[in-house]
Enzyme design. Structure first.
Site, PDB file in Angstrom:
ATOM      1  N   ASN A 147       2.184  43.971  13.315  1.00 33.82           N
ATOM      2  CA  ASN A 147       2.704  42.645  14.213  1.00 33.82           C
ATOM      3  C   ASN A 147       3.201  41.607  13.838  1.00 33.82           C
ATOM      4  O   ASN A 147       3.452  40.719  13.505  1.00 33.82           O
ATOM      5  CB  ASN A 147       0.966  41.998  13.737  1.00 33.82           C
ATOM      6  CG  ASN A 147       0.585  41.811  12.345  1.00 33.82           C
ATOM      7  OD1 ASN A 147       0.914  42.403  11.647  1.00 33.82           O
ATOM      8  ND2 ASN A 147      -0.572  40.722  11.622  1.00 33.82           N
ATOM      9  N   ARG A 285       2.688  33.868   3.613  1.00 36.70           N
ATOM     10  CA  ARG A 285       1.445  33.387   3.137  1.00 36.70           C
ATOM     11  C   ARG A 285       1.796  32.100   1.400  1.00 36.70           C
ATOM     12  O   ARG A 285       2.375  31.830   1.696  1.00 36.70           O
ATOM     13  CB  ARG A 285       1.784  34.637   1.557  1.00 36.70           C
ATOM     14  CG  ARG A 285       1.052  35.800   2.060  1.00 36.70           C
ATOM     15  CD  ARG A 285      -0.839  35.803   2.619  1.00 36.70           C
ATOM     16  NE  ARG A 285      -0.445  37.616   3.289  1.00 36.70           N
ATOM     17  CZ  ARG A 285      -0.258  38.392   4.172  1.00 36.70           C
ATOM     18  NH1 ARG A 285       0.436  36.705   5.313  1.00 36.70           N
ATOM     19  NH2 ARG A 285      -1.370  38.874   4.985  1.00 36.70           N
ATOM     20  N   GLN A 314      -7.797  31.498   2.153  1.00 38.44           N
ATOM     21  CA  GLN A 314      -8.274  31.515   3.505  1.00 38.44           C
ATOM     22  C   GLN A 314      -9.961  31.910   3.440  1.00 38.44           C
ATOM     23  O   GLN A 314      -9.786  32.919   3.377  1.00 38.44           O
ATOM     24  CB  GLN A 314      -7.617  32.272   4.748  1.00 38.44           C
ATOM     25  CG  GLN A 314      -5.687  31.654   4.446  1.00 38.44           C
ATOM     26  CD  GLN A 314      -5.113  32.717   5.504  1.00 38.44           C
ATOM     27  OE1 GLN A 314      -4.189  32.609   5.820  1.00 38.44           O
ATOM     28  NE2 GLN A 314      -5.492  34.081   5.726  1.00 38.44           N
ATOM     29  N   HIS A 333      -4.079  31.305  10.393  1.00 43.82           N
ATOM     30  CA  HIS A 333      -3.838  31.622  10.391  1.00 43.82           C
ATOM     31  C   HIS A 333      -4.046  32.604  11.741  1.00 43.82           C
ATOM     32  O   HIS A 333      -4.872  34.132  11.573  1.00 43.82           O
ATOM     33  CB  HIS A 333      -3.662  33.076   9.383  1.00 43.82           C
ATOM     34  CG  HIS A 333      -2.884  34.006   9.036  1.00 43.82           C
ATOM     35  ND1 HIS A 333      -2.707  34.522   7.899  1.00 43.82           N
ATOM     36  CD2 HIS A 333      -1.884  33.875   9.453  1.00 43.82           C
ATOM     37  CE1 HIS A 333      -2.041  35.130   7.406  1.00 43.82           C
ATOM     38  NE2 HIS A 333      -1.528  35.482   8.209  1.00 43.82           N
TER      39      HIS A 333
END
Length: 400
Positions: A147, A285, A314, A333
């Site tokens: 990705n 991050r 998260q 995210h």
């Protein structure tokens, strides 16, 4: 028989999709550096389906259960009574995503006596205590490059959204208005600005290539300098320290891994090096950025805007101060979990599991830790150590 615990994000609020906006998902034939896409022996899903949430199961159930393995899929990963913690003691494999990470801390690894393999469905394995994995001879793997381009596209989207003041302008329409002066009072052209990336690996280099046609100056900081031919092709300026990069940049984008050396690299001190009114984009991050220092920089105007697709922990608590900070373009995210990318990372997880069960070598480019040491992409991108500290705060998301 192996128990496989798979931690995925929740299904859509309105229910799992029965149809999709598109009938196909175009895919690249090969990644830019020549690496091939995942090559599992088979897949049990339709490309373009929602695979990253609980009902999607990464398309793994038929494969695993037909081979005699047990699959537990859950979104419950934080807090004392989480499904993840209940299932860990006899789990052999744990799979999760960067978007909804199973924080594999040293304490959790110590309780998981049968654990042999931790897989990231995506890229970025900092939610695992890599030092603990090394010491316990646990293999850590991720689906490298699956990705990267999706994230790079999101970086460019975020830069344009900030610089052109798109989100406030869109909100004016939603609110029934036509306040052009309000919309453009913080809108600028990206053309002729200086853009700097912290790290120029797969994502960072792709960002630089995508931005080149915009007529911007391009700068990069990386511990691995790019070949001279690439620097000349893109007219790149190399910087060997953060202060040098951010002082010249109108836009700074973070594209580096999280490990102990990069944790809170953007802090009160380093934010003072930024040009007043510059923009910061972070799809890497959340823990690269000091939480409260960022809010202060947005409130003071030192930063004109922040686009963050990543948080720590998260999910973040509902009272996380970034949610209410001014001039942001924050998202959950999502940058690396488009339906196109899910097709690739689900296939990559299947490939890793096939190799593991058949006792074949896992692709070197997928390896982060193996044989008690950093390996593959891990040896290039990470440092030994722990970046999971503080992750227990994620439990506050449900309680808030």
């Amino acid at each position: 028989m192996a128990k496989v615990v798979c931690v995925l994000y929740d299904d859509p609020v309105g229910g799992y999709p029965t149809s999709y906006a598109r009938d196909d998902v175009p895919q690249p034939k090969i990644y830019p550096d020549g690496q091939t896409l995942p090559t599992p022996q088979a897949i049990d899903f339709k490309p373009g389906a929602l695979l990253g949430s609980v009902s999607g199961e990464l398309g793994l159930r038929k494969f695993l259960e037909s081979n005699g393995h047990q699959l537990v899929v859950t979104s419950s990963k934080d807090g004392e009574d989480s499904v993840l913690d209940r299932e860990l003691p006899d789990a052999e494999i744990v799979i999760s995503q960067p978007f909804w990470p199973a924080y594999m801390t040293a304490e959790r690894i110590a309780r998981a006596k049968k654990l042999k393999l931790i897989v990231t469905a995506g890229i970025g394995s900092d939610h695992t205590d890599l030092q603990a994995a090394i010491e316990n001879n646990i293999t850590v793997a991720e689906v490298t490059y699956c990705n990267s381009n999706a994230v790079a596209e999101h970086v460019v989207l975020s830069i344009l959204a900030l610089v052109r003041n798109f989100i406030p302008s869109h909100n004016i329409i939603l609110q029934g208005g036509w306040n052009i002066a309000d919309a453009v009072s913080r809108s600028y052209d990206l053309e002729a600005m200086q853009v700097g990336t912290v790290a120029a690996g797969r994502i960072g280099l792709r960002v630089l290539r995508l931005l080149k046609p915009f007529g911007v100056g391009l700068h990069y900081l990386d511990r691995h300098r790019l070949p001279r031919a690439v620097e000349e092709e893109l007219d790149l300026t190399y910087h060997d320290n953060l202060e040098s990069l951010v002082k010249i940049s109108d836009v700074v984008t973070l594209n580096c891994p999280l490990h102990p050396e990069t944790e809170h690299m953007i802090n009160e001190k380093t934010l003072n090096f930024f040009k007043r009114g510059s923009y910061l984009v972070n799809t890497a991050r959340g823990k690269l950025v000091d939480r409260d220092a960022l809010v202060g920089a947005l409130e003071s105007g030192q930063l004109a805007g922040y686009a963050g697709d990543v948080w720590f922990p998260q999910p973040p608590a509902k009272d996380h101060p970034w949610r209410t900070a001014p001039h942001h373009a924050l998202t959950p995210h999502i940058s690396g979990t488009s339906l196109s990318a899910q097709t690739r990372y689900a296939a990559g997880v299947r490939e890793i599991l096939e190799s593991y069960f058949e006792k074949r070598p896992i692709r070197n480019e997928y390896l982060v830790v193996q044989g008690g040491k950093l390996a593959g992409v891990g040896a290039h991108s990470y440092s030994e150590g722990d970046a999971t500290g503080g992750s227990e705060e994620a439990a506050r998301f449900e309680k808030a």
